[in-house]
Design an enzyme around this catalytic site. Structure first.
Site, mmCIF file in Angstrom:
data_model
loop_
_atom_site.group_PDB
_atom_site.id
_atom_site.type_symbol
_atom_site.label_atom_id
_atom_site.label_comp_id
_atom_site.label_asym_id
_atom_site.label_seq_id
_atom_site.Cartn_x
_atom_site.Cartn_y
_atom_site.Cartn_z
ATOM 1 N N SER A 28 0.844 -1.197 0.000
ATOM 2 C CA SER A 28 0.000 0.000 0.000
ATOM 3 C C SER A 28 0.875 1.241 0.000
ATOM 4 O O SER A 28 2.104 1.166 0.111
ATOM 5 C CB SER A 28 -0.932 0.020 1.222
ATOM 6 N N GLY A 29 0.239 2.396 -0.108
ATOM 7 C CA GLY A 29 0.922 3.671 0.027
ATOM 8 C C GLY A 29 2.086 3.863 -0.935
ATOM 9 O O GLY A 29 2.032 3.501 -2.115
ATOM 10 N N ILE A 30 3.171 4.434 -0.411
ATOM 11 C CA ILE A 30 4.334 4.757 -1.225
ATOM 12 C C ILE A 30 4.962 3.500 -1.817
ATOM 13 O O ILE A 30 5.402 3.496 -2.970
ATOM 14 C CB ILE A 30 5.365 5.531 -0.391
ATOM 15 N N GLY A 31 4.994 2.402 -1.042
ATOM 16 C CA GLY A 31 5.595 1.164 -1.527
ATOM 17 C C GLY A 31 4.898 0.621 -2.755
ATOM 18 O O GLY A 31 5.548 0.225 -3.735
ATOM 19 N N SER A 187 12.187 10.535 6.177
ATOM 20 C CA SER A 187 11.076 11.452 6.434
ATOM 21 C C SER A 187 11.602 12.855 6.711
ATOM 22 O O SER A 187 12.734 13.035 7.174
ATOM 23 C CB SER A 187 10.266 10.954 7.641
ATOM 24 N N TYR A 209 9.391 7.782 16.183
ATOM 25 C CA TYR A 209 9.374 7.797 14.715
ATOM 26 C C TYR A 209 10.462 8.723 14.182
ATOM 27 O O TYR A 209 11.257 8.343 13.313
ATOM 28 C CB TYR A 209 8.005 8.245 14.204
#
Length: 361
Positions: A28-31, A187, A209
């Site tokens: 999902s997402g960026i991957g 990030s 994080y």
């Protein structure tokens, strides 16, 4: 007399070696967006989706095959937050492939994010609103916990599991005449102020994080120092502000509904609001086309999107030094040694218990 004639094939007729690519957190997402972009750039790649949830991994594979029906896509069960899962997955990768060209270290978690709403509303009406959303500095904290391996969960998932994976896959990455790339999804929230060499797992802090992402930046620098001579190069990217499941988990859904128009408006004035996973994967996709030896190990490659929706990649110097990166690398090696010793002792205990049960039957 025997004559031997050697026939040399023209360069264009030589057999082409398909690139082998493994992406963690690919369902999902960026991957997932990265996988789509890689297949558009090179239909001949061998792509491995390394995911924690096999049902979602299979769904991602099926979605990719809709638009790339002849693609070579496999899935691999991998929870980078579990040392046992990493070791098992690495063994399977070494059985499937004889080399690895790209290892995208993309998986990450941000559990139980807590927002300082007072700071949020104050920031919305200040000149720092763009910086606040882009970095979450002074705005976001998380509640971490210890995982079954006795490690801090965010540290284990975002950093140590990937480090252990790289170490396990050395035979596929480090080969004579072969160049391989390690590419980390970092990030804009990676800040030096959140990280401490005296507490690399962030036991005592409230920004695990941010700490883990800064640590991945440091580790990338150390990996280049130790692996470049073996043909392995490491790079770091920042996807910008992207709306993914991780981001949506920060605030209640109704709040995102209220502020999304504002965020699209802000994007006109800044290039860091990539917003979509496709845009966020820009730097990851761009690095796939570069010669790794030409990249700057001290640069973080940023995915950027103009107000008109044009994507591009820009390198920016990272705030770090080699002494700190080397100190972190040595601590991770020591932790790896301790983890392996613990696993070996547990396996010995299990075998001894099994032998005892067999003798008593």
């Amino acid at each position: 007399m025997i004559y031997i004639y050697l026939y040399r094939l023209p360069p264009n007729s030589l057999p082409r070696m398909n690139k082998v690519i493994l992406v963690t957190g690919a369902n999902s997402g960026i991957g997932l967006a990265l996988c789509e972009r890689l297949l558009c750039q090179d239909r001949q790649i061998q792509l491995c989706l390394a995911c924690r949830n096999m049902q979602r991994a299979e769904a991602a594979r099926s979605a990719l095959l809709v638009s790339h029906s002849d693609a070579q896509i496999s899935i691999l069960r991998l929870d980078v937050g579990s040392t046992q899962s990493v070791l098992k997955a690495a063994r399977e990768v070494k059985q499937r492939y004889n080399r690895l060209d790209y290892l995208y270290l993309n998986a990450g978690i941000m559990p139980n994010p807590q927002v300082d709403f007072k700071a949020l509303f104050k920031g919305l009406f200040s000149r720092n609103v763009i910086h606040m959303f882009a970095t979450a500095e002074g705005l976001l904290t998380q509640q971490d916990r210890v995982n079954p391996d006795g490690l801090q969960e965010v540290f284990a998932t975002n950093l140590f599991g990937h480090f252990l994976l790289v170490r396990e896959l050395e035979p596929l990455l480090c080969q004579p005449g072969h160049t391989a790339q390690l590419i980390w999804t970092s990030s804009s929230n990676a800040r030096r102020s959140a990280f401490s060499l005296d507490d690399i797992q962030h036991h005592k802090g409230v920004e695990p994080y941010s700490s883990s992402k800064y640590a991945s930046d440091l580790l990338s620098l150390a990996l280049n120092r130790h692996y470049n001579s073996q043909g392995v190069f490491s790079s770091v990217i920042c996807p910008g502000l992207v709306m993914t499941n991780l981001t949506y988990g920060i605030l209640p859904s109704f709040f995102w509904t209220l502020i999304m128009p504002v965020m699209w408006l802000i994007r006109v004035f800044t290039n860091t609001f990539t917003l979509t996973p496709y845009n966020g994967a820009e730097a990851l996709s761009w690095l796939f086309l570069q010669k790794p030896e030409s990249l700057d190990p001290l640069a973080k490659y940023h995915s950027l999107t103009s107000g008109f929706g044009n994507n591009y990649t820009q390198p920016r110097k990272m705030d770090m030094d080699e002494d700190m990166s080397e100190a972190l690398y040595k601590q991770l090696l020591e932790l790896e040694s301790n983890v392996r010793k613990k696993i070996e002792e547990e396996e010995q205990d299990t075998r001894a218990h099994g032998q005892y049960l067999n003798q008593t039957e």
